[in-house]
Design a protein around this motif. Structure first.
Motif, PDB file in Angstrom:
ATOM      1  N   SER A  13       0.844  -1.186   0.000  1.00  0.00           N
ATOM      2  CA  SER A  13       0.000   0.000   0.000  1.00  0.00           C
ATOM      3  C   SER A  13       0.885   1.243   0.000  1.00  0.00           C
ATOM      4  O   SER A  13       1.225   1.768   1.065  1.00  0.00           O
ATOM      5  N   PRO A  14       1.281   1.733  -1.191  1.00  0.00           N
ATOM      6  CA  PRO A  14       2.225   2.857  -1.240  1.00  0.00           C
ATOM      7  C   PRO A  14       1.643   4.187  -0.781  1.00  0.00           C
ATOM      8  O   PRO A  14       2.385   5.100  -0.468  1.00  0.00           O
ATOM      9  N   PHE A  15       0.329   4.304  -0.721  1.00  0.00           N
ATOM     10  CA  PHE A  15      -0.291   5.556  -0.309  1.00  0.00           C
ATOM     11  C   PHE A  15      -1.001   5.376   1.020  1.00  0.00           C
ATOM     12  O   PHE A  15      -1.667   4.382   1.256  1.00  0.00           O
ATOM     13  N   GLY A  16      -0.870   6.369   1.899  1.00  0.00           N
ATOM     14  CA  GLY A  16      -1.554   6.377   3.178  1.00  0.00           C
ATOM     15  C   GLY A  16      -2.467   7.581   3.261  1.00  0.00           C
ATOM     16  O   GLY A  16      -2.492   8.427   2.362  1.00  0.00           O
ATOM     17  N   ASN A  17      -3.212   7.668   4.323  1.00  0.00           N
ATOM     18  CA  ASN A  17      -4.110   8.810   4.505  1.00  0.00           C
ATOM     19  C   ASN A  17      -3.308  10.075   4.791  1.00  0.00           C
ATOM     20  O   ASN A  17      -2.273  10.033   5.444  1.00  0.00           O
ATOM     21  N   CYS A  18      -3.814  11.183   4.306  1.00  0.00           N
ATOM     22  CA  CYS A  18      -3.199  12.478   4.560  1.00  0.00           C
ATOM     23  C   CYS A  18      -3.282  12.770   6.055  1.00  0.00           C
ATOM     24  O   CYS A  18      -4.321  12.564   6.678  1.00  0.00           O
TER      25      CYS A  18
END
Length: 83
Positions: free
Chosen positions: A25-30
């Motif tokens: 999961s390369p993107f996380g929550n801002c």
């Protein structure tokens, strides 16, 4: 088990688990808008309503993880160096 061996094993485990998280999961929550993409405001009656778009994530609600960013930089450097 000596403390140095235990510490190095724990550090290796944490590093590998974070690397696998970045790969899966390369993107996380801002962090600023907590993944919403906008700020929450309340009107005069106290009801929640949508606020302005988040400038940090450009209203997507996602950010790239630090580990994935470092991997992208290293891969780009290697690709440009071997051309």
């Amino acid at each position: 088990m000596t403390p140095a061996l235990l510490a190095s094993t724990l550090l290796m485990f944490l590093t590998l688990s974070y690397a696998s998280l970045c790969a899966a999961s390369p993107f996380g929550n801002c962090r600023r808008c907590r993944g919403w993409g906008f700020a929450m405001k309340t009107d005069r009656k106290g009801r929640a309503k949508r606020g302005k778009d988040c400038r940090r994530c450009k209203a997507t609600g996602k950010r790239i993880r630090i580990g994935r960013h470092l991997y992208n930089v290293a891969a780009r450097l290697h690709r440009d160096g071997t051309r």
